[in-house]
Design a protein around this motif. Structure first.
Motif, PDB file in Angstrom:
ATOM      1  N   SER A 436       0.825  -1.214   0.000  1.00 55.47           N
ATOM      2  CA  SER A 436       0.000   0.000   0.000  1.00 55.47           C
ATOM      3  C   SER A 436       0.861   1.266   0.000  1.00 55.47           C
ATOM      4  O   SER A 436       0.484   2.285  -0.560  1.00 55.47           O
ATOM      5  N   ILE A 437       2.046   1.205   0.614  1.00 54.49           N
ATOM      6  CA  ILE A 437       2.939   2.364   0.649  1.00 54.49           C
ATOM      7  C   ILE A 437       3.720   2.487  -0.657  1.00 54.49           C
ATOM      8  O   ILE A 437       4.077   3.580  -1.086  1.00 54.49           O
ATOM      9  N   CYS A 438       3.979   1.351  -1.298  1.00 56.57           N
ATOM     10  CA  CYS A 438       4.841   1.325  -2.493  1.00 56.57           C
ATOM     11  C   CYS A 438       4.052   1.300  -3.798  1.00 56.57           C
ATOM     12  O   CYS A 438       4.585   0.904  -4.840  1.00 56.57           O
ATOM     13  N   THR A 439       2.796   1.724  -3.763  1.00 54.65           N
ATOM     14  CA  THR A 439       1.947   1.662  -4.960  1.00 54.65           C
ATOM     15  C   THR A 439       2.553   2.425  -6.132  1.00 54.65           C
ATOM     16  O   THR A 439       2.511   1.964  -7.280  1.00 54.65           O
ATOM     17  N   ASN A 440       3.131   3.583  -5.861  1.00 54.32           N
ATOM     18  CA  ASN A 440       3.650   4.436  -6.941  1.00 54.32           C
ATOM     19  C   ASN A 440       5.148   4.251  -7.206  1.00 54.32           C
ATOM     20  O   ASN A 440       5.740   5.008  -7.965  1.00 54.32           O
ATOM     21  N   VAL A 441       5.737   3.255  -6.553  1.00 58.04           N
ATOM     22  CA  VAL A 441       7.175   3.038  -6.712  1.00 58.04           C
ATOM     23  C   VAL A 441       7.428   2.108  -7.894  1.00 58.04           C
ATOM     24  O   VAL A 441       6.796   1.060  -8.016  1.00 58.04           O
ATOM     25  N   CYS A 442       8.341   2.510  -8.756  1.00 57.51           N
ATOM     26  CA  CYS A 442       8.714   1.688  -9.908  1.00 57.51           C
ATOM     27  C   CYS A 442      10.103   1.108  -9.651  1.00 57.51           C
ATOM     28  O   CYS A 442      11.099   1.838  -9.646  1.00 57.51           O
TER      29      CYS A 442
END
Length: 652
Positions: A436-442
Motif C-alpha cells: 500500500s505504501i509502495c503503490t507508486n514506486v517503480c
C-alpha cells in the motif's frame, strides 16, 4: 530476553543491510541509543553471505510462498494514533532456479563437515528462533554464523566483543555472530597492502569435484547474494578507515582485469608496467593507450578535447581518438566498465579517471574484496554499533509503525511480542514496506547467477586469482554482464573450485539474461563425452539464478503516507562498487543529526579522561568488565594503523 527490551530508544533500525548497518553504527557512535532488529535469522539482508547449505535453505525459502500471519495488535493502538502495517514477506527475490551438474543422489547421506545439529540457546529471542529453525541436514541459521566454527581457532584470543548493553543477551547474539569478521584486518587496509591468504599448492591436473564433496565442504563456501568489489579510493574504503571499522575485516586485492573479445578471454593491461610488459599490444598501441589514459587523469584541464563530444556517447568519442578496436574495447568494457550505447562522454571519462586513480593504492588493480565475502561488511558496522551500545535482535519482526494523527510523525513500533517501543527516528529497509505504501514506486531488477566451477576462465601459473571480467552484450541496447571470479584464498569456496558471480540489470528473468553468457564461457554438459572446445572451458558443478529487486534511486516522495521521521534504505544496486549505499547512509544520518560528525574515528584509549567514579572499579580489580575492556584492546591494536594509511597516501 528480547521481549523485555527497553521501551524507548533514540533510533530504531529495521533491517541489517549495508546502509542500515552504517547508519546504526554512526548513530551509536554519536551517542544515540539504537535498537537494531531484523526479521531474518541472519545479518545482511540481501547483502548477506551464506555457506553452501545455508544458501540451499535460502533458496528453499524463496521458492516457497509463506502466507502473512495475522495477529491482533490493534488493541495496543490509541484513539489519536494510526498504524502503517509492515510486510512480513520478503518479495525482493524472484525466479530462483538452481541446477546441479553432477550426481545429486551421491550426496543424499553426506553430512556437512563441522555442522552443528543445534545452535546453543543464547537467551535472546533471535537466538531461540534460530535454534528452533535448525534443520538436521542444513540449518538456515548457518548464514548468521557462516564459518564461525572453522575460523574460531585463529582468532580466539582477545576478540570477545564488548557487551554494550549490560547483560542484554540480544546484543551479545550480534557480537558473537559478527565476531567471525577477523579483528586483524586493519593491517590489510592500513599498512597499504592487502593480506594474502595462505597459498595453496596447485595440482598437476584438475581434480574432478563431485557434488558430495561440495556438500561435505559446504562450510568452506561464503556465497554472496550481491556481488560487489571495493574501489581502493572509494567511499566505503574511506569510511572503513576513518571509522576504524577496517580492524574487523581482512581484504584481498583483485589480481587481474579480464576482457572477452572475439570469443576469447584475455588479460587487460591496467598499470603503466602492465602496458609496457604486455605482449598483446604492439608498441604503437602501447603509446596510444598510455597517451589516452594520461589524458583521462586530468581531462578537466583540457575541455577543448572533449567538449565537442559532450552530447555523444563515450564509444563514439573513443572512435575519434585514433585508438585501435582492441584498445577501444579494453577502455570501454574493462577500464571504464560502461555501456556502449547509454554512457555519455563525460560519464565515460569520469569512470576511466576513477579506475586510474584507484590503481596502485593496495595493488595492481583498483579493487579489493573482503575475505569471507561481501556479507562481512554489514556485520563489521553492526559490531561497531554494538560496541557503542546498540542492542541487536535477529528474528525479531515488527508488526507496524505507530503514527500520531496530529503531528503526522511516527512515535513507536509494535513488535511480534506486542511490545511498543518508542523512538525519535525510524530507519527501515525497503523490503519491509507494505504494498500500500509502495503503490507508486517503480522498481528495477538485477539478474544474478552464482556458479561453482572446477577451473578458472583464464588459467595461468597461479591458481589463486581474483578476476573481474565484463562481457559486452551481443545485441546493442542490452546490458553488459559483470563477472567476478573468486579463488579459494578469498575464503569463499573450497580448494580446487572457483566461485563465479554474474550480475547485470534485468531485462527478463535472471536465467534468460545470463545463461547465454554462461554457455559462452563455461561447460554445462554433464556427459563425459564432449567436444574438445567444451573440454577446454571450466566445468560448472552447480549454479543458481535469481532476480533481486533494485530499490536504489527511488525518490522519497514515491512512498505514500511516509512520516517525516521515517527513512527508507534501499537494497543493493547493480553497480560494481558500494558508493550508493554509503552516500545514502550519510545523507540520512546528516538529515537526522546535522550537527553530528558522520562515523568519526573512535577515541584513542590514552586520550580518554575517566571520572574518579570510573577509575575506582579498575583500582579495585574489576577492570575486566565486558563494557570497558574489549573496545580499548581492539583500538590499541589498531591505533597506529590509520596513520600508516595516511602516510602511504601522502607518499603516493
Amino acid at each position: 530476553m528480547a521481549d523485555n527490551l527497553p521501551s524507548e530508544f533514540d533510533v530504531v533500525v529495521i533491517g541489517t543491510g549495508l546502509p542500515e548497518s552504517i547508519i546504526a553504527a554512526a548513530c551509536a557512535r554519536s551517542g544515540q541509543s539504537v535498537l537494531h532488529v531484523d526479521a531474518r535469522n541472519y545479518y545482511g539482508g540481501n547483502w548477506a553471505s551464506f555457506s553452501f547449505s545455508g544458501l540451499l535453505s535460502w533458496i528453499k525459502e524463496n521458492q516457497t510462498d509463506i502466507g502473512d500471519e495475522c495477529e491482533d495488535w490493534r488493541k495496543l493502538i490509541l484513539e489519536n494514533e494510526e498504524v502503517i502495517p509492515l510486510s512480513k514477506k520478503d518479495k525482493t527475490i524472484q525466479h530462483v532456479e538452481d541446477f546441479c551438474f553432477g550426481d545429486q543422489d551421491s550426496a543424499e547421506d553426506v553430512e556437512e563437515a563441522g555442522a552443528l545439529p543445534k545452535l546453543p540457546v543464547l537467551g535472546a529471542s533471535g537466538a531461540e528462533g534460530v535454534a528452533q529453525e535448525s534443520e538436521k541436514e542444513c540449518p538456515t541459521t548457518e548464514s548468521a554464523l557462516p564459518q564461525a566454527e572453522s575460523r574460531e581457532p585463529e582468532k580466539a584470543t582477545g576478540t570477545e566483543p564488548a557487551s554494550a548493553t549490560e547483560g542484554n543477551d540480544a546484543e551479545i547474539t550480534s557480537e558473537n555472530e559478527s565476531s567471525h569478521s577477523t579483528t586483524s584486518g586493519e593491517s590489510a587496509l592500513e599498512s597499504g597492502k592487502t593480506e594474502a591468504a595462505p597459498s595453496e599448492i596447485s595440482a598437476q591436473e584438475p581434480k574432478k569435484i563431485k557434488y558430495s564433496q561440495i556438500v561435505r565442504e559446504g562450510r568452506r563456501f561464503n556465497i554472496d547474494l550481491v556481488s560487489k568489489l571495493l574501489y581502493s579510493r572509494g567511499l566505503l574504503i574511506d569510511l572503513l578507515i576513518k571509522s576504524n571499522v577496517s580492524r574487523y575485516a581482512e581484504f584481498k586485492n583483485a589480481t587481474r582485469i579480464l576482457a572477452f573479445r572475439e570469443g576469447k578471454v584475455e588479460q587487460v593491461p591496467c598499470s603503466r608496467a602492465d602496458v609496457f610488459n604486455s605482449r598483446q599490444l604492439s608498441m604503437v598501441e602501447k603509446r596510444m593507450l598510455m597517451k589516452f589514459l594520461t589524458f583521462c587523469l586530468d581531462y578537466e584541464q583540457h575541455p577543448d578535447e572533449y567538449q565537442a563530444y559532450e552530447n555523444s556517447t563515450f564509444a563514439q568519442f573513443l572512435r575519434t581518438r585514433k585508438l585501435t578496436p582492441s584498445l577501444q574495447h579494453f577502455i570501454l568494457h574493462s577500464i571504464a566498465m560502461v555501456s556502449e550505447t547509454d554512457c555519455s562522454t563525460l560519464e565515460g571519462l569520469q569512470a576511466t579517471k576513477k579506475f586510474l586513480q584507484c590503481l596502485g593504492r593496495y595493488g595492481n588493480t583498483p579493487f579489493l574484496f573482503p575475505l569471507y565475502g561481501q556479507g562481512e561488511i554489514p556485520q563489521c558496522f553492526c559490531r561497531m554499533c554494538a560496541v557503542f551500545g546498540g542492542v541487536y535482535c535477529l528474528r525479531h519482526s515488527v508488526q507496524c509503525l505507530v503514527v500520531d494523527k496530529e503531528s503526522g510523525r511516527c512515535k513507536a513500533i509494535v513488535d511480534h511480542f506486542g511490545q511498543r517501543i518508542s523512538a525519535n527516528y525510524f530507519i527501515l529497509e525497503d523490503s519491509y514496506l507494505s504494498e500500500s505504501i509502495c503503490t507508486n514506486v517503480c522498481y528495477r531488477q538485477i539478474s544474478r547467477a552464482v556458479l561453482i566451477t572446477d577451473q578458472s576462465v583464464l588459467n595461468t601459473d597461479s591458481e589463486q586469482q581474483v578476476s573481474v571480467l565484463t562481457v559486452p552484450p551481443v545485441d546493442l541496447g542490452k546490458p553488459a554482464v559483470c563477472i567476478i571470479e573468486l579463488c579459494s584464498s578469498t575464503m569463499t569456496c573450497m580448494k580446487d573450485t572457483y566461485l563465479v558471480h554474474l550480475t547485470c540489470p534485468s531485462t527478463k528473468t535472471a536465467r534468460e539474461d545470463l545463461e547465454p553468457v554462461v554457455q559462452k564461457l563455461f561447460n554445462l554438459n554433464t556427459e563425459t563425452e564432449t567436444d574438445n572446445e567444451e573440454l577446454e572451458k571450466p566445468r560448472v558443478l552447480w549454479a543458481v539464478y535469481f532476480n533481486m529487486r533494485d530499490s536504489s534511486g527511488v525518490d522519497r516522495n514515491s512512498y505514500d503516507g511516509l512520516p517525516s521521521n521515517v527513512y527508507v534504505c534501499s537494497g543493493p544496486d547493480s553497480a560494481l562498487g558500494n558508493d550508493c549505499a554509503v552516500k545514502q547512509a550519510e545523507t540520512i544520518f546528516q538529515d537526522m543529526f546535522p550537527a553530528e560528525e558522520f562515523c568519526p574515528p573512535p577515541p584513542n584509549p590514552e586520550d580518554i579522561i575517566y571520572d574518579e567514579d570510573e577509575i575506582a572499579p579498575e583500582e579495585s580489580g574489576f577492570s575486566n568488565s565486558p563494557d570497558t575492556k574489549p573496545e580499548p584492546s581492539a583500538e590499541e591494536s589498531s591505533s597506529g594503523g590509520s596513520t600508516a594509511v595516511k602516510k602511504e597516501d601522502n607518499e603516493e
